[in-house]
Design a protein around this motif. Structure first.
Motif, PDB file in Angstrom:
ATOM      1  N   ILE A   1      59.356  56.441  71.534  1.00  0.00           N
ATOM      2  CA  ILE A   1      58.408  56.215  72.614  1.00  0.00           C
ATOM      3  C   ILE A   1      58.143  54.722  72.745  1.00  0.00           C
ATOM      4  O   ILE A   1      57.810  54.058  71.763  1.00  0.00           O
ATOM      5  CB  ILE A   1      57.065  56.939  72.346  1.00  0.00           C
ATOM      6  N   SER A   2      58.285  54.200  73.943  1.00  0.00           N
ATOM      7  CA  SER A   2      57.977  52.796  74.202  1.00  0.00           C
ATOM      8  C   SER A   2      57.367  52.704  75.595  1.00  0.00           C
ATOM      9  O   SER A   2      58.023  53.019  76.583  1.00  0.00           O
ATOM     10  CB  SER A   2      59.245  51.932  74.116  1.00  0.00           C
ATOM     11  N   LEU A   3      56.100  52.293  75.664  1.00  0.00           N
ATOM     12  CA  LEU A   3      55.457  52.171  76.967  1.00  0.00           C
ATOM     13  C   LEU A   3      54.271  51.226  76.880  1.00  0.00           C
ATOM     14  O   LEU A   3      53.725  50.986  75.801  1.00  0.00           O
ATOM     15  CB  LEU A   3      55.005  53.536  77.491  1.00  0.00           C
ATOM     16  N   SER A   4      53.889  50.701  78.024  1.00  0.00           N
ATOM     17  CA  SER A   4      52.720  49.831  78.143  1.00  0.00           C
ATOM     18  C   SER A   4      51.782  50.431  79.180  1.00  0.00           C
ATOM     19  O   SER A   4      52.223  50.934  80.215  1.00  0.00           O
ATOM     20  CB  SER A   4      53.132  48.416  78.574  1.00  0.00           C
ATOM     21  N   ILE A   5      50.495  50.377  78.905  1.00  0.00           N
ATOM     22  CA  ILE A   5      49.484  50.915  79.807  1.00  0.00           C
ATOM     23  C   ILE A   5      48.462  49.823  80.064  1.00  0.00           C
ATOM     24  O   ILE A   5      47.855  49.295  79.124  1.00  0.00           O
ATOM     25  CB  ILE A   5      48.807  52.163  79.208  1.00  0.00           C
ATOM     26  N   ALA A   6      48.274  49.496  81.329  1.00  0.00           N
ATOM     27  CA  ALA A   6      47.362  48.412  81.693  1.00  0.00           C
ATOM     28  C   ALA A   6      45.924  48.900  81.751  1.00  0.00           C
ATOM     29  O   ALA A   6      45.656  50.102  81.894  1.00  0.00           O
ATOM     30  CB  ALA A   6      47.765  47.832  83.046  1.00  0.00           C
TER      31      ALA A   6
END
Length: 231
Positions: A1-6
């Motif tokens: 899992i690799s993600l960015s959440i602003a």
């Protein structure tokens, strides 16, 4: 899992049972360590991974609410005001000073949900808490979720199997399958893809039934498959 959440994003996580949605939320919340890599959270978080954690059956509804909010580090004056909000939202006025071990399951759901959602944190992580309680309170609780998610400053991470409710709350949906991200896109795009996947799986299941019937595995049974005229 690799993600960015602003900051301020409303992100839903969907997928089959065992896909890894709740595990991901526990990792982000700091409840479970990641097996590899790292997680960086730069906002104050409030996690509702299991409503009612820490509620004591011998305490009254009021005492449980006070204890829960005190554990979050709230001041005494603030707690008193918030408890009044809990009582009003749960509509448990005549029962709030009774031990919760005498509450019905519906009354417990009302108290737990109302106490758990009385604050508005910077980052709110929710795991399968939509639609708690009876039909009336389920609607009320969903409206509360919409209210919490409406704040532009609050980041919401929501895990649920109710993809349509997720679509109403979240602008972005992450579809997880087998511990990996399958699709990460706008809510309507992911919901359409997920619906198509379910349709394909159902068609495959029906074909398997027909094949079993034709091979004689079901004896003299007959399987009728009805398909739309214009699929």
């Amino acid at each position: 899992i690799s993600l960015s959440i602003a900051k301020g994003e409303k992100v839903g996580f969907i997928g089959r049972n065992g896909a890894g949605k709740s595990t991901l939320l526990r990792v982000i919340s700091g409840v479970s360590p990641p097996s590899s890599g790292s997680v960086k959270v730069t906002a104050g978080m409030h996690s509702l991974l299991q409503i009612g954690t820490g509620f004591h059956p011998d305490f009254t509804g009021r005492e449980n609410a006070v204890s829960y909010l005190a554990q979050l580090g709230m001041r005494e004056d603030d707690i008193e005001a918030k408890v009044r909000e809990v009582i009003s939202f749960s509509e448990l006025e005549e029962y709030i000073d009774q031990p919760v071990k005498f509450y019905s399951s519906g009354m417990m759901a009302r108290l737990m949900f109302s106490t758990s959602t009385v604050i508005s944190p910077d980052l709110l992580a929710l795991d399968e808490i939509l639609g708690v309680g009876d039909a009336y309170f389920a609607t009320k609780s969903f409206e509360k979720m919409l209210e919490l998610a409406s704040s532009v400053n609050t980041t919401v991470l929501l895990v649920s199997h109710d993809i349509y409710s997720v679509g109403r709350i979240c602008d972005r949906i992450v579809w997880i399958d087998g511990g990996s991200i399958l699709v990460d896109d706008k809510a309507e795009v992911v919901i359409n893809a997920y619906e198509q996947s379910i349709k394909i799986q159902e068609e495959a299941r029906l074909r398997s039934k027909v094949a079993n019937a034709q091979s004689g595995h079901w004896g003299n049974r007959c399987v009728l498959e009805i398909l739309p005229k214009n699929p």
